[in-house]
Design an enzyme around this catalytic site. Structure first.
Site, PDB file in Angstrom:
ATOM      1  N   GLU A  79      15.391   2.585  18.274  1.00 31.94           N
ATOM      2  CA  GLU A  79      14.585   3.760  18.632  1.00 31.94           C
ATOM      3  C   GLU A  79      14.146   3.732  20.096  1.00 31.94           C
ATOM      4  OE1 GLU A  79      11.912   3.011  15.215  1.00 31.94           O
ATOM      5  OE2 GLU A  79      10.238   3.280  16.585  1.00 31.94           O
ATOM      6  N   HIS A  96       9.634   8.267  14.493  1.00 30.47           N
ATOM      7  CA  HIS A  96       8.545   7.357  14.086  1.00 30.47           C
ATOM      8  C   HIS A  96       7.246   8.159  13.935  1.00 30.47           C
ATOM      9  CE1 HIS A  96       7.377   2.866  14.153  1.00 30.47           C
ATOM     10  NE2 HIS A  96       6.498   3.551  13.455  1.00 30.47           N
ATOM     11  N   LYS A 132       0.823  -1.214   0.000  1.00 31.86           N
ATOM     12  CA  LYS A 132       0.000   0.000   0.000  1.00 31.86           C
ATOM     13  C   LYS A 132       0.860   1.269   0.000  1.00 31.86           C
ATOM     14  CE  LYS A 132      -2.318  -1.632   3.614  1.00 31.86           C
ATOM     15  NZ  LYS A 132      -1.855  -3.031   3.630  1.00 31.86           N
ATOM     16  N   ARG A 137      10.173  -0.303   9.237  1.00 32.63           N
ATOM     17  CA  ARG A 137      10.484  -0.734  10.596  1.00 32.63           C
ATOM     18  C   ARG A 137      11.994  -0.736  10.762  1.00 32.63           C
ATOM     19  NH1 ARG A 137       6.220   0.587  11.826  1.00 32.63           N
ATOM     20  NH2 ARG A 137       4.522  -0.581  12.793  1.00 32.63           N
ATOM     21  N   ASP A 173      12.814   7.299   9.592  1.00 33.35           N
ATOM     22  CA  ASP A 173      11.764   7.572  10.573  1.00 33.35           C
ATOM     23  C   ASP A 173      11.749   6.483  11.638  1.00 33.35           C
ATOM     24  OD1 ASP A 173       9.536   9.121  11.513  1.00 33.35           O
ATOM     25  OD2 ASP A 173       8.220   7.498  10.837  1.00 33.35           O
TER      26      ASP A 173
HETATM   27  P1  NAD Z   1       1.755  -3.734   2.943  1.00 38.33           P
HETATM   28  O1  NAD Z   1       1.484  -5.015   3.639  1.00 38.33           O
HETATM   29  O2  NAD Z   1       0.669  -3.115   2.136  1.00 38.33           O
HETATM   30  O3  NAD Z   1       3.018  -3.899   1.974  1.00 38.33           O
HETATM   31  C1  NAD Z   1       4.164  -4.597   2.357  1.00 38.33           C
HETATM   32  C2  NAD Z   1       4.819  -5.163   1.107  1.00 38.33           C
HETATM   33  O4  NAD Z   1       6.006  -5.840   1.532  1.00 38.33           O
HETATM   34  C3  NAD Z   1       3.949  -6.197   0.364  1.00 38.33           C
HETATM   35  O5  NAD Z   1       3.909  -5.894  -1.004  1.00 38.33           O
HETATM   36  C4  NAD Z   1       4.646  -7.521   0.630  1.00 38.33           C
HETATM   37  O6  NAD Z   1       4.514  -8.440  -0.443  1.00 38.33           O
HETATM   38  C5  NAD Z   1       6.086  -7.069   0.798  1.00 38.33           C
HETATM   39  N1  NAD Z   1       6.877  -8.037   1.547  1.00 38.33           N
HETATM   40  C6  NAD Z   1       6.509  -8.774   2.627  1.00 38.33           C
HETATM   41  N2  NAD Z   1       7.539  -9.551   3.024  1.00 38.33           N
HETATM   42  C7  NAD Z   1       8.571  -9.289   2.199  1.00 38.33           C
HETATM   43  C8  NAD Z   1       9.895  -9.776   2.115  1.00 38.33           C
HETATM   44  N3  NAD Z   1      10.367 -10.696   2.965  1.00 38.33           N
HETATM   45  N4  NAD Z   1      10.680  -9.292   1.129  1.00 38.33           N
HETATM   46  C9  NAD Z   1      10.211  -8.373   0.257  1.00 38.33           C
HETATM   47  N5  NAD Z   1       8.951  -7.880   0.280  1.00 38.33           N
HETATM   48  C10 NAD Z   1       8.151  -8.327   1.256  1.00 38.33           C
HETATM   49  O7  NAD Z   1       2.306  -2.740   4.071  1.00 38.33           O
HETATM   50  P2  NAD Z   1       2.240  -1.156   4.052  1.00 38.33           P
HETATM   51  O8  NAD Z   1       0.945  -0.703   4.613  1.00 38.33           O
HETATM   52  O9  NAD Z   1       2.675  -0.668   2.724  1.00 38.33           O
HETATM   53  O10 NAD Z   1       3.355  -0.817   5.164  1.00 38.33           O
HETATM   54  C11 NAD Z   1       4.727  -0.983   4.908  1.00 38.33           C
HETATM   55  C12 NAD Z   1       5.542  -0.721   6.150  1.00 38.33           C
HETATM   56  O11 NAD Z   1       5.342   0.600   6.649  1.00 38.33           O
HETATM   57  C13 NAD Z   1       5.237  -1.640   7.347  1.00 38.33           C
HETATM   58  O12 NAD Z   1       6.458  -2.017   7.948  1.00 38.33           O
HETATM   59  C14 NAD Z   1       4.508  -0.767   8.308  1.00 38.33           C
HETATM   60  O13 NAD Z   1       4.639  -1.227   9.624  1.00 38.33           O
HETATM   61  C15 NAD Z   1       5.234   0.549   8.058  1.00 38.33           C
HETATM   62  N6  NAD Z   1       4.530   1.749   8.535  1.00 38.33           N
HETATM   63  C16 NAD Z   1       5.255   2.728   9.141  1.00 38.33           C
HETATM   64  C17 NAD Z   1       4.624   3.875   9.596  1.00 38.33           C
HETATM   65  C18 NAD Z   1       5.405   4.984  10.262  1.00 38.33           C
HETATM   66  O14 NAD Z   1       4.796   5.822  10.939  1.00 38.33           O
HETATM   67  N7  NAD Z   1       6.701   5.060  10.083  1.00 38.33           N
HETATM   68  C19 NAD Z   1       3.243   4.016   9.430  1.00 38.33           C
HETATM   69  C20 NAD Z   1       2.533   3.003   8.797  1.00 38.33           C
HETATM   70  C21 NAD Z   1       3.191   1.866   8.333  1.00 38.33           C
END
Ligand code: NAD
Length: 318
Positions: free
Chosen positions: A259, A285, A149, A230, A254
């Protein structure tokens, strides 16, 4: 039913009592730690920054639900929750645009030396520009790791800047690649050819240290590394080595493995030193943190709790 919320912000303090009428609420501003456990919690709600360990889960005798106010749930011991029969629910989507926009705040912050430029004027009333030269994004290669996403929104924004996008994902989405006109490559090829790399994978065992001391030498010299996913995805010591050797020219983070230690003022000298470097932007974060995203998190959390209480849980994580 007693619901205990940790890491509560001022908006939540007003919102939850209005919406969750009929619940006994405890709204605690601090993140959840072993020293502020409320043993009477039946519903426990935390953010990604609170660690919910097996020990903690087992010390809450009446615990019925864990509702994290985040997408990621790597902070929760899912195995322990499962063993205790406690479902865990999350907020699967609330701000893919929000985090993607922040990713570009970091990218532009680096490419246009925004922090240095603003501090130079704010702190020193210095209007000289010779030392503030940046670089264009146009035509640079952005390597996106994780095209879910958030990653897919980052790709869309990158293309508006005229960047060339390549991507790596363990589960490539061929339709997306076609729709957004980018190519999937191996992680090694992405490391070798990207001018900037941005990580958007979940924090799991399989993604731990995707960039590490053994593969950091694959990076194109001068690459910029961005991480809003992460902390565990990048081995910090490898990044420090790469910055020392000028293999990596700048980083925008971030999230960081350490952290929590940093917050607790327990991070070692090399981590403190990382923050002080002029070519490092570290934010707390905070990529999720907009008014609109926060509202979506609150709404989904309330829906999660109400659905659980109505015996038809939604947004269960496994
Ligand atoms: P998502 O699940 O929509 O997308 C994750 C993608 O990673 C997927 O396409 C999946 O196929 C891929 N993936 C999973 N395992 C994998 C691997 N071993 N190797 C390669 N690709 C792999 O997730 P998202 O909503 O896009 O979120 C992504 C990240 O952002 C997450 O870690 C989430 O925790 C983080 N996040 C951070 C914040 C922040 O405030 N910094 C906020 C929201 C989300």
């Amino acid at each position: 039913m007693k619901a205990v919320f940790y890491d509560v912000n001022p908006v939540e303090k007003l919102y939850f009592p209005q919406i969750l009428t009929g619940y006994e609420l405890a709204l605690i501003e601090e993140p959840f730690t072993s020293s502020n456990i409320d043993p009477s919690a039946e519903i426990l709600s935390v953010r990604a920054t609170s660690k919910v360990s097996a020990e903690v889960i087992n010390s809450l005798p009446g615990l019925k639900l864990i509702a994290t106010r985040s997408t990621g749930f790597d902070n929760i011991d899912l195995e322990a929750a499962k063993l205790k029969g406690v479902p865990v629910v999350n907020v699967p989507a609330y701000g893919e645009e929000t985090v993607a926009e922040f990713t570009f705040a970091l990218i532009l912050g680096i490419s246009r030396r925004l922090v240095d430029a603003a501090n130079q004027v704010k702190l020193h009333r210095n209007f000289e520009t010779d030392s503030l030269q940046g670089f264009d994004l146009q035509s640079k290669v952005l390597g996106v790791v994780g095209t879910g996403k958030i990653g897919s929104h980052v790709i869309k924004i990158a293309q508006c800047f005229g960047m060339k996008v390549i991507a790596y994902d363990a589960f490539p989405n061929v339709n997306l690649a076609h729709e957004l006109n980018f190519a999937y490559v191996s992680l090694e090829d992405l490391y070798k050819t990207s001018d900037m790399i941005s990580f958007h994978v979940p924090g799991r065992k399989e993604t731990e240290h995707m960039l590490n001391i053994d593969n950091i030498n694959q990076l194109k010299r001068g690459v910029v590394v961005i991480n809003t996913s992460r902390g565990m995805v990048i081995e910090t010591q490898a990044l420090i080595k790469a910055l020392d050797e000028q293999l990596v020219s700048a980083v925008g983070l971030d999230v960081l493995e350490e952290e929590q230690q940093l917050k607790d003022n327990q991070a070692d000298q090399s981590i403190q030193g990382l923050i002080d470097r002029p070519n490092v932007i570290l934010t707390p974060h905070n990529a999720f943190n907009t008014y609109e995203a926060n509202q979506r998190i609150l709404d989904t959390t309330v829906e999660n709790i109400k659905a659980f209480m109505a015996n038809s849980p939604i947004n269960l994580v496994s």
